[in-house]
Write a protein that holds these residues in place. Structure first.
Motif, PDB file in Angstrom:
ATOM      1  N   GLY A 100     -34.177  -7.021   1.302  1.00 38.55           N
ATOM      2  CA  GLY A 100     -33.102  -6.308   1.921  1.00 38.55           C
ATOM      3  C   GLY A 100     -31.765  -7.197   1.707  1.00 38.55           C
ATOM      4  N   SER A 101     -32.038  -8.210   1.319  1.00 39.09           N
ATOM      5  CA  SER A 101     -30.423  -9.157   1.354  1.00 39.09           C
ATOM      6  C   SER A 101     -29.731  -8.823   0.340  1.00 39.09           C
ATOM      7  CB  SER A 101     -30.798 -10.734   1.546  1.00 39.09           C
ATOM      8  OG  SER A 101     -31.391 -11.181   0.202  1.00 39.09           O
ATOM      9  N   LYS A 102     -30.398  -8.490  -0.823  1.00 38.90           N
ATOM     10  CA  LYS A 102     -29.779  -7.807  -2.110  1.00 38.90           C
ATOM     11  C   LYS A 102     -30.007  -6.462  -2.315  1.00 38.90           C
ATOM     12  CE  LYS A 102     -27.283 -10.916  -4.071  1.00 38.90           C
ATOM     13  NZ  LYS A 102     -27.193 -11.585  -5.338  1.00 38.90           N
ATOM     14  N   GLY A 103     -31.271  -6.071  -1.863  1.00 39.11           N
ATOM     15  CA  GLY A 103     -31.783  -4.689  -2.094  1.00 39.11           C
ATOM     16  C   GLY A 103     -33.215  -4.572  -1.600  1.00 39.11           C
ATOM     17  N   ARG A 104     -33.770  -3.273  -1.643  1.00 42.52           N
ATOM     18  CA  ARG A 104     -35.010  -3.055  -1.243  1.00 42.52           C
ATOM     19  C   ARG A 104     -35.826  -2.448  -2.569  1.00 42.52           C
ATOM     20  NH1 ARG A 104     -36.265  -4.686   3.591  1.00 42.52           N
ATOM     21  NH2 ARG A 104     -34.411  -4.597   4.933  1.00 42.52           N
ATOM     22  N   GLY A 105     -37.148  -2.580  -2.522  1.00 35.83           N
ATOM     23  CA  GLY A 105     -38.003  -1.992  -3.716  1.00 35.83           C
ATOM     24  C   GLY A 105     -37.847  -2.647  -4.953  1.00 35.83           C
ATOM     25  N   GLY A 106     -37.133  -3.607  -4.999  1.00 39.42           N
ATOM     26  CA  GLY A 106     -37.381  -4.567  -6.160  1.00 39.42           C
ATOM     27  C   GLY A 106     -36.606  -4.251  -7.425  1.00 39.42           C
ATOM     28  N   CYS A 107     -36.710  -4.755  -8.560  1.00 39.21           N
ATOM     29  CA  CYS A 107     -36.270  -4.554  -9.865  1.00 39.21           C
ATOM     30  C   CYS A 107     -37.364  -3.264 -10.205  1.00 39.21           C
ATOM     31  CB  CYS A 107     -36.544  -5.554 -10.970  1.00 39.21           C
ATOM     32  SG  CYS A 107     -35.805  -7.153 -10.263  1.00 39.21           S
ATOM     33  N   THR A 108     -36.763  -2.218 -11.120  1.00 38.21           N
ATOM     34  CA  THR A 108     -37.510  -1.012 -11.133  1.00 38.21           C
ATOM     35  C   THR A 108     -38.798  -1.239 -11.957  1.00 38.21           C
ATOM     36  OG1 THR A 108     -36.201  -0.891 -13.179  1.00 38.21           O
ATOM     37  CG2 THR A 108     -35.562   0.372 -11.484  1.00 38.21           C
ATOM     38  N   TYR A 109     -38.838  -2.530 -12.635  1.00 43.74           N
ATOM     39  CA  TYR A 109     -40.037  -2.603 -13.521  1.00 43.74           C
ATOM     40  C   TYR A 109     -41.252  -3.542 -12.895  1.00 43.74           C
ATOM     41  CZ  TYR A 109     -37.366  -6.911 -14.327  1.00 43.74           C
ATOM     42  OH  TYR A 109     -36.856  -8.100 -14.059  1.00 43.74           O
ATOM     43  N   CYS A 110     -40.835  -4.074 -11.607  1.00 45.81           N
ATOM     44  CA  CYS A 110     -41.650  -5.017 -10.971  1.00 45.81           C
ATOM     45  C   CYS A 110     -42.949  -4.683 -10.100  1.00 45.81           C
ATOM     46  CB  CYS A 110     -40.489  -5.944 -10.047  1.00 45.81           C
ATOM     47  SG  CYS A 110     -41.606  -7.115  -9.249  1.00 45.81           S
ATOM     48  N   HIS A 142     -40.396 -10.953 -23.577  1.00 44.83           N
ATOM     49  CA  HIS A 142     -41.424  -9.901 -23.159  1.00 44.83           C
ATOM     50  C   HIS A 142     -41.018  -8.442 -23.837  1.00 44.83           C
ATOM     51  CE1 HIS A 142     -42.718 -11.791 -19.343  1.00 44.83           C
ATOM     52  NE2 HIS A 142     -42.196 -12.599 -19.843  1.00 44.83           N
ATOM     53  N   GLN A 143     -41.928  -7.716 -24.268  1.00 44.12           N
ATOM     54  CA  GLN A 143     -41.549  -6.371 -24.623  1.00 44.12           C
ATOM     55  C   GLN A 143     -41.472  -5.591 -23.238  1.00 44.12           C
ATOM     56  OE1 GLN A 143     -44.478  -7.691 -24.410  1.00 44.12           O
ATOM     57  NE2 GLN A 143     -46.120  -6.167 -24.630  1.00 44.12           N
ATOM     58  N   LEU A 144     -40.782  -4.450 -23.043  1.00 45.47           N
ATOM     59  CA  LEU A 144     -40.744  -3.759 -21.724  1.00 45.47           C
ATOM     60  C   LEU A 144     -42.052  -3.129 -21.830  1.00 45.47           C
ATOM     61  CD1 LEU A 144     -39.150  -2.619 -19.537  1.00 45.47           C
ATOM     62  CD2 LEU A 144     -38.682  -0.638 -20.793  1.00 45.47           C
ATOM     63  N   GLN A 145     -42.589  -3.100 -20.730  1.00 45.53           N
ATOM     64  CA  GLN A 145     -43.698  -2.549 -20.349  1.00 45.53           C
ATOM     65  C   GLN A 145     -43.823  -1.495 -19.003  1.00 45.53           C
ATOM     66  OE1 GLN A 145     -47.615  -5.084 -21.093  1.00 45.53           O
ATOM     67  NE2 GLN A 145     -46.172  -6.304 -20.357  1.00 45.53           N
ATOM     68  N   ILE A 146     -44.115  -0.414 -19.054  1.00 46.31           N
ATOM     69  CA  ILE A 146     -44.042   0.347 -17.942  1.00 46.31           C
ATOM     70  C   ILE A 146     -45.430   0.158 -17.088  1.00 46.31           C
ATOM     71  CG2 ILE A 146     -43.861   2.544 -17.119  1.00 46.31           C
ATOM     72  CD1 ILE A 146     -41.747   1.919 -18.854  1.00 46.31           C
ATOM     73  N   ILE A 147     -45.376  -0.294 -15.769  1.00 45.72           N
ATOM     74  CA  ILE A 147     -46.392  -0.643 -15.057  1.00 45.72           C
ATOM     75  C   ILE A 147     -46.872   0.094 -13.889  1.00 45.72           C
ATOM     76  CG2 ILE A 147     -47.422  -2.646 -13.677  1.00 45.72           C
ATOM     77  CD1 ILE A 147     -47.140  -3.326 -16.691  1.00 45.72           C
ATOM     78  N   LYS A 148     -47.915   0.387 -13.328  1.00 50.78           N
ATOM     79  CA  LYS A 148     -48.151   1.377 -12.571  1.00 50.78           C
ATOM     80  C   LYS A 148     -47.396   0.826 -11.341  1.00 50.78           C
ATOM     81  CE  LYS A 148     -52.495   3.043 -14.341  1.00 50.78           C
ATOM     82  NZ  LYS A 148     -54.095   2.986 -14.384  1.00 50.78           N
ATOM     83  N   GLY A 149     -47.273   1.554 -10.305  1.00 49.31           N
ATOM     84  CA  GLY A 149     -46.854   1.456  -9.000  1.00 49.31           C
ATOM     85  C   GLY A 149     -45.197   0.990  -9.143  1.00 49.31           C
ATOM     86  N   THR A 150     -44.689   1.077  -9.991  1.00 55.07           N
ATOM     87  CA  THR A 150     -43.126   0.738 -10.012  1.00 55.07           C
ATOM     88  C   THR A 150     -42.156   1.659 -10.139  1.00 55.07           C
ATOM     89  OG1 THR A 150     -43.144   0.696 -12.793  1.00 55.07           O
ATOM     90  CG2 THR A 150     -43.881  -1.452 -11.472  1.00 55.07           C
ATOM     91  N   LYS A 151     -40.794   1.570  -9.857  1.00 52.04           N
ATOM     92  CA  LYS A 151     -40.039   2.714  -9.970  1.00 52.04           C
ATOM     93  C   LYS A 151     -40.004   3.190 -11.307  1.00 52.04           C
ATOM     94  CE  LYS A 151     -35.979   4.290  -8.311  1.00 52.04           C
ATOM     95  NZ  LYS A 151     -34.514   3.879  -8.711  1.00 52.04           N
ATOM     96  N   MET A 152     -40.149   2.192 -12.304  1.00 53.42           N
ATOM     97  CA  MET A 152     -39.910   2.458 -13.718  1.00 53.42           C
ATOM     98  C   MET A 152     -41.104   3.627 -14.084  1.00 53.42           C
ATOM     99  SD  MET A 152     -39.088   0.045 -16.707  1.00 53.42           S
ATOM    100  CE  MET A 152     -37.105  -0.586 -16.271  1.00 53.42           C
ATOM    101  N   ALA A 153     -42.116   3.338 -13.385  1.00 53.64           N
ATOM    102  CA  ALA A 153     -43.378   4.186 -13.712  1.00 53.64           C
ATOM    103  C   ALA A 153     -42.892   5.623 -13.289  1.00 53.64           C
ATOM    104  CB  ALA A 153     -44.502   3.654 -12.902  1.00 53.64           C
ATOM    105  N   LYS A 154     -42.314   5.895 -12.353  1.00 56.58           N
ATOM    106  CA  LYS A 154     -41.709   7.308 -11.974  1.00 56.58           C
ATOM    107  C   LYS A 154     -40.578   7.782 -12.816  1.00 56.58           C
ATOM    108  CE  LYS A 154     -40.664   9.465  -7.553  1.00 56.58           C
ATOM    109  NZ  LYS A 154     -39.223   9.942  -7.436  1.00 56.58           N
ATOM    110  N   GLN A 155     -39.880   7.045 -13.091  1.00 59.42           N
ATOM    111  CA  GLN A 155     -38.700   7.091 -14.118  1.00 59.42           C
ATOM    112  C   GLN A 155     -39.298   7.571 -15.677  1.00 59.42           C
ATOM    113  OE1 GLN A 155     -36.600   3.533 -14.207  1.00 59.42           O
ATOM    114  NE2 GLN A 155     -35.050   4.194 -12.686  1.00 59.42           N
ATOM    115  N   PHE A 156     -40.594   6.990 -15.815  1.00 70.05           N
ATOM    116  CA  PHE A 156     -40.976   7.257 -17.243  1.00 70.05           C
ATOM    117  C   PHE A 156     -41.727   8.534 -17.382  1.00 70.05           C
ATOM    118  CE2 PHE A 156     -44.409   6.459 -20.317  1.00 70.05           C
ATOM    119  CZ  PHE A 156     -43.870   6.445 -21.399  1.00 70.05           C
ATOM    120  N   SER A 157     -42.196   8.940 -15.905  1.00 66.55           N
ATOM    121  CA  SER A 157     -42.888  10.135 -15.876  1.00 66.55           C
ATOM    122  C   SER A 157     -41.782  11.398 -15.845  1.00 66.55           C
ATOM    123  CB  SER A 157     -43.885  10.277 -15.053  1.00 66.55           C
ATOM    124  OG  SER A 157     -43.580  10.591 -13.799  1.00 66.55           O
TER     125      SER A 157
END
Ligand code: SF4
Length: 317
Positions: free
Chosen positions: A47-57, A226-241
């Motif tokens: 929460g000091s910078k954000g919540r939920g983390g980087c979208t791929y993390c 790193h190549q960009l990878q979409i990992i389960k349980g991340t915000k990016m996984a939701k965006q990807f779907s």
């Protein structure tokens, strides 16, 4: 575009300045990193910078079996060493503080954890992964002292040089902060590494190639790509779907071609520690590269360099 004729200026036979040759030059023995999870968090999660983390993390991709914050640093390292020493008896170890941001704690806690690791038999140094906005002069002074006796690597996640992309991936720091952190870290006897992700949403292929030039002007020693990878349980996984058109993921063949082009534009002084990331199969959504292993991709990358008669830094000027 000019061509740099200074072929293989790093003094070995690979078409790129590779990490294992670098380690061989630094040490007379084999070196193994042992991952440690000290139970830290990061400012993008608490929460000091954000919540939920980087979208791929998803930090579950980081930790091997022996690595858990429920165990002490010493226990994690000793279990890791017991596992790796079966094959190579004489190798030495670097304690790899990998998960989350490993400088994001009270300085006294950090000192205690780093020293606990350095006291473990066989450990000759630390690799400390962190964010560019989680560093300060007091900690750097302390690491500088440690570096007089131990091999200390400070690894910054820079991820992209594009400020808009950093916002898009909810990174919570700027590229200007990356530049500042690298400036603050130099000339201290520390070994500085950086991570960079190829193919983030917001970065075009041309942007990535241009970033090879931008990061070539920065002061650091080793680079993990790193190549960009979409990992389960991340915000990016939701965006990807929901909005797959946001993404332009690489096939294995496209990526191999691309990293060679990227490397041609890189400063030949930069040591390439890694070209790809290999996430656990059960967590990876895309891209699926048919089970190709890290070493198989690296072999194909080397082959591509040779077929094109090119090398790292050929187009660097
Ligand atoms: S990638 Fe690093 S900085 Fe981003 S949320 Fe994960 S641990 Fe935090």
């Amino acid at each position: 575009m000019k061509e740099n004729k200074n072929i293989y200026s790093w003094g070995h036979q690979n078409p790129f300045n590779d990490f294992s040759s670098h380690l061989k030059k630094q040490f007379n023995t084999r070196i193994q990193k042992i991952a440690v999870d000290a139970g830290f968090t990061c400012p993008n999660r608490d929460g000091s910078k954000g919540r939920g983390g980087c979208t791929y993390c998803n930090n579950d991709t980081f930790n091997p079996f022996y690595c858990s914050p429920q165990k002490t640093i010493k226990e994690q390292l000793e279990e890791g060493i017991a596992f790796f020493s079966k094959k190579y008896k004489t190798q030495k170890y670097l304690a790899y503080f990998q998960a989350y941001s490993n400088t994001y704690e009270d300085i006294n806690v950090l000192k205690e954890y780093y020293n606990e690791a350095l006291k473990v038999r066989g450990v000759i140094g630390l690799v400390i992964a962190t964010r560019p906005d989680c560093i300060n002069e007091i900690l750097l002074d302390y690491l500088q002292e440690l570096a007089k006796k131990y091999y200390i690597v400070l690894e910054y996640g820079i991820e992209t040089c594009n400020e808009e992309t950093l916002i898009k991936i909810n990174r919570g720091h700027t590229f200007a902060e990356t530049v500042k952190a690298l400036e603050m870290s130099k000339n201290r006897g520390l070994h500085i590494g950086v991570h960079y992700v190829i193919g983030l949403p917001g970065d075009s292929r041309d942007d990535n190639l241009n970033h090879a030039k931008i990061i070539s002007a920065l002061d650091f020693e080793t680079l993990k790509l790193h190549q960009l990878q979409i990992i389960k349980g991340t915000k990016m996984a939701k965006q990807f779907s929901e909005t797959p058109e946001m993404f332009n993921l690489f096939s294995a063949k496209e990526y191999i071609d691309f990293v060679v082009k990227f490397s041609e534009r890189l400063n030949p002084k930069i040591i390439i520690e890694r070209f790809i990331s290999e996430s656990p199969k059960d967590l990876l959504i895309a891209p699926q590269w048919g089970g190709l292993k890290n070493f198989e991709i690296v072999d194909k990358i080397k082959k591509q360099f040779k077929e094109l008669n090119t090398w790292q830094g050929k187009l660097y000027y």
